[in-house]
Design a protein around this motif. Sequence first.
Motif, PDB file in Angstrom:
ATOM      1  N   PHE A  98       0.846  -1.198   0.000  1.00 51.33           N
ATOM      2  CA  PHE A  98       0.000   0.000   0.000  1.00 51.33           C
ATOM      3  C   PHE A  98       0.879   1.245   0.000  1.00 51.33           C
ATOM      4  O   PHE A  98       1.598   1.508   0.979  1.00 51.33           O
ATOM      5  CB  PHE A  98      -0.914  -0.003   1.215  1.00 51.33           C
ATOM      6  CG  PHE A  98      -1.816  -1.210   1.281  1.00 51.33           C
ATOM      7  CD1 PHE A  98      -2.822  -1.388   0.338  1.00 51.33           C
ATOM      8  CD2 PHE A  98      -1.662  -2.153   2.280  1.00 51.33           C
ATOM      9  CE1 PHE A  98      -3.658  -2.491   0.392  1.00 51.33           C
ATOM     10  CE2 PHE A  98      -2.492  -3.259   2.341  1.00 51.33           C
ATOM     11  CZ  PHE A  98      -3.497  -3.432   1.384  1.00 51.33           C
ATOM     12  N   PRO A  99       0.855   2.048  -1.081  1.00 52.66           N
ATOM     13  CA  PRO A  99       1.766   3.202  -1.167  1.00 52.66           C
ATOM     14  C   PRO A  99       1.443   4.308  -0.169  1.00 52.66           C
ATOM     15  O   PRO A  99       2.301   5.142   0.121  1.00 52.66           O
ATOM     16  CB  PRO A  99       1.564   3.688  -2.616  1.00 52.66           C
ATOM     17  CG  PRO A  99       0.198   3.201  -3.001  1.00 52.66           C
ATOM     18  CD  PRO A  99       0.010   1.895  -2.280  1.00 52.66           C
ATOM     19  N   ASN A 100       0.204   4.319   0.352  1.00 56.20           N
ATOM     20  CA  ASN A 100      -0.188   5.376   1.294  1.00 56.20           C
ATOM     21  C   ASN A 100       0.135   5.018   2.745  1.00 56.20           C
ATOM     22  O   ASN A 100      -0.204   5.758   3.665  1.00 56.20           O
ATOM     23  CB  ASN A 100      -1.678   5.666   1.164  1.00 56.20           C
ATOM     24  CG  ASN A 100      -2.532   4.433   1.437  1.00 56.20           C
ATOM     25  OD1 ASN A 100      -2.141   3.315   1.077  1.00 56.20           O
ATOM     26  ND2 ASN A 100      -3.687   4.620   2.058  1.00 56.20           N
ATOM     27  N   MET A 101       0.782   3.861   2.943  1.00 53.63           N
ATOM     28  CA  MET A 101       1.169   3.429   4.290  1.00 53.63           C
ATOM     29  C   MET A 101       2.683   3.281   4.350  1.00 53.63           C
ATOM     30  O   MET A 101       3.312   2.924   3.356  1.00 53.63           O
ATOM     31  CB  MET A 101       0.538   2.084   4.646  1.00 53.63           C
ATOM     32  CG  MET A 101      -0.962   2.059   4.675  1.00 53.63           C
ATOM     33  SD  MET A 101      -1.528   0.389   5.136  1.00 53.63           S
ATOM     34  CE  MET A 101      -3.301   0.586   4.912  1.00 53.63           C
ATOM     35  N   ASN A 102       3.243   3.496   5.538  1.00 52.27           N
ATOM     36  CA  ASN A 102       4.673   3.249   5.691  1.00 52.27           C
ATOM     37  C   ASN A 102       4.929   1.749   5.870  1.00 52.27           C
ATOM     38  O   ASN A 102       3.997   0.930   5.853  1.00 52.27           O
ATOM     39  CB  ASN A 102       5.262   4.075   6.831  1.00 52.27           C
ATOM     40  CG  ASN A 102       4.689   3.702   8.192  1.00 52.27           C
ATOM     41  OD1 ASN A 102       4.122   2.624   8.370  1.00 52.27           O
ATOM     42  ND2 ASN A 102       4.845   4.596   9.164  1.00 52.27           N
ATOM     43  N   ASN A 106       2.189  -1.301   6.628  1.00 52.57           N
ATOM     44  CA  ASN A 106       1.985  -2.367   5.655  1.00 52.57           C
ATOM     45  C   ASN A 106       2.103  -3.736   6.316  1.00 52.57           C
ATOM     46  O   ASN A 106       1.282  -4.623   6.083  1.00 52.57           O
ATOM     47  CB  ASN A 106       3.001  -2.255   4.515  1.00 52.57           C
ATOM     48  CG  ASN A 106       2.455  -1.524   3.312  1.00 52.57           C
ATOM     49  OD1 ASN A 106       1.751  -2.085   2.472  1.00 52.57           O
ATOM     50  ND2 ASN A 106       2.782  -0.238   3.224  1.00 52.57           N
ATOM     51  N   ASN A 141       8.394   5.440   3.669  1.00 56.63           N
ATOM     52  CA  ASN A 141       7.326   5.234   2.696  1.00 56.63           C
ATOM     53  C   ASN A 141       7.739   4.169   1.691  1.00 56.63           C
ATOM     54  O   ASN A 141       8.936   3.985   1.407  1.00 56.63           O
ATOM     55  CB  ASN A 141       6.995   6.533   1.961  1.00 56.63           C
ATOM     56  CG  ASN A 141       6.388   7.578   2.883  1.00 56.63           C
ATOM     57  OD1 ASN A 141       5.707   7.231   3.860  1.00 56.63           O
ATOM     58  ND2 ASN A 141       6.643   8.845   2.590  1.00 56.63           N
ATOM     59  N   ASP A 143       7.498   4.103  -1.528  1.00 60.14           N
ATOM     60  CA  ASP A 143       8.184   4.594  -2.732  1.00 60.14           C
ATOM     61  C   ASP A 143       9.634   4.979  -2.450  1.00 60.14           C
ATOM     62  O   ASP A 143      10.378   5.336  -3.367  1.00 60.14           O
ATOM     63  CB  ASP A 143       7.425   5.768  -3.361  1.00 60.14           C
ATOM     64  CG  ASP A 143       7.290   6.961  -2.428  1.00 60.14           C
ATOM     65  OD1 ASP A 143       7.867   6.944  -1.320  1.00 60.14           O
ATOM     66  OD2 ASP A 143       6.593   7.928  -2.805  1.00 60.14           O
TER      67      ASP A 143
END
Length: 349
Positions: A98-102, A106, A141, A143
């Motif tokens: 999940f890119p919106n979670m660290n 995750n 993050n 990314d």
Amino acid sequence: MTTISDGIQPISITLERCGKTFADGTRAVEPLDLTINGGETVVFLGPSGCGKTTTLRIIAGLESPDAGGRVLFDGADVTPLSIEKRNVGMVFQSYALFPNMNVASNIGYGLKIRKRAQAEIASRVAEMLAMMRIEALADRNIDQLSGGQRQRVALARALAVQPRALLLDEPLTALDAKLRDSLRLEIDQLLRRLRITAIYVTHDQAEAMALGDRIVVMEHGRVAQVGRPRDIYQRPATRFVAEFIGTMNRIGGSVRDGVFVTPAGAIPWPDAPTNAAEVLFRPEDVSLADAAPHLTGTVAAAFFLGDRTRLFVHVGEAKPLVVETSARRDFQHGEQVGLAIDPRGLMAI
């Protein structure tokens, strides 16, 4: 709270007549029967489109088998159950993080949706970060991670819920060769330490050989052979398996009094089938021979690979033989060479 190792109990997985036909009529998997023992790592190996990922998805509960097919965990029928109710951990080729979670969020996501207590989630996440040696990445993050780091996070997330089985769908495909080798070793050590039942899908033969207790080779939706890595490699059951696994040489001829006679020479073969019209053997069963060679041929190409040289030698067949040698010298195009073949490596399929 128990540790991951304490909470994982190896289960057996049985497939009974599990085939898959999609709505458009495409037959992805022919009905197959297979039992995976508790704590065993089984690798599904084959080219793209052979049905290996579809079979994995049937085990996971992401696909339903055709009518009459069943999936059993420790003898209990789980065919109607979803992936969540089967309690399996899955690592996808894309990792699906999940890119919106660290990183920490995750890893703890599966525990959160299972409504575990915050203290338990925090403890489990800390354990998984330590197990994967990524404690320093907890607040980072997604990314901001390298491919190898994402792979470790995906594994940690899959294992955090103490799954009954771990399913991995080509998890190393997107990584460079050196990193793949390193992570392959880490995955192998992890699976051995946890003793979890694992199913691993790959088209990479080296991964299959390194990780699998057994390998299921698939061809066009069918199982071509099931066996230990050494058996699959040394005693392939079909021509497809022989040529898909590793490199295989072949040369035509006929058997006469325990010798396989070819236009390029004669190969001693005491156990030869009398009707053999072709012999197959691996590159490692061929060596250069200055004296009394079994075959003679000419060098078509030579590639220096650092620790060895790979030769392609014409012996009158449509394809040259592949020979690997550690000889410390240069080979010239058109040079004549003698070859000796180890009869223990000869096959007729």
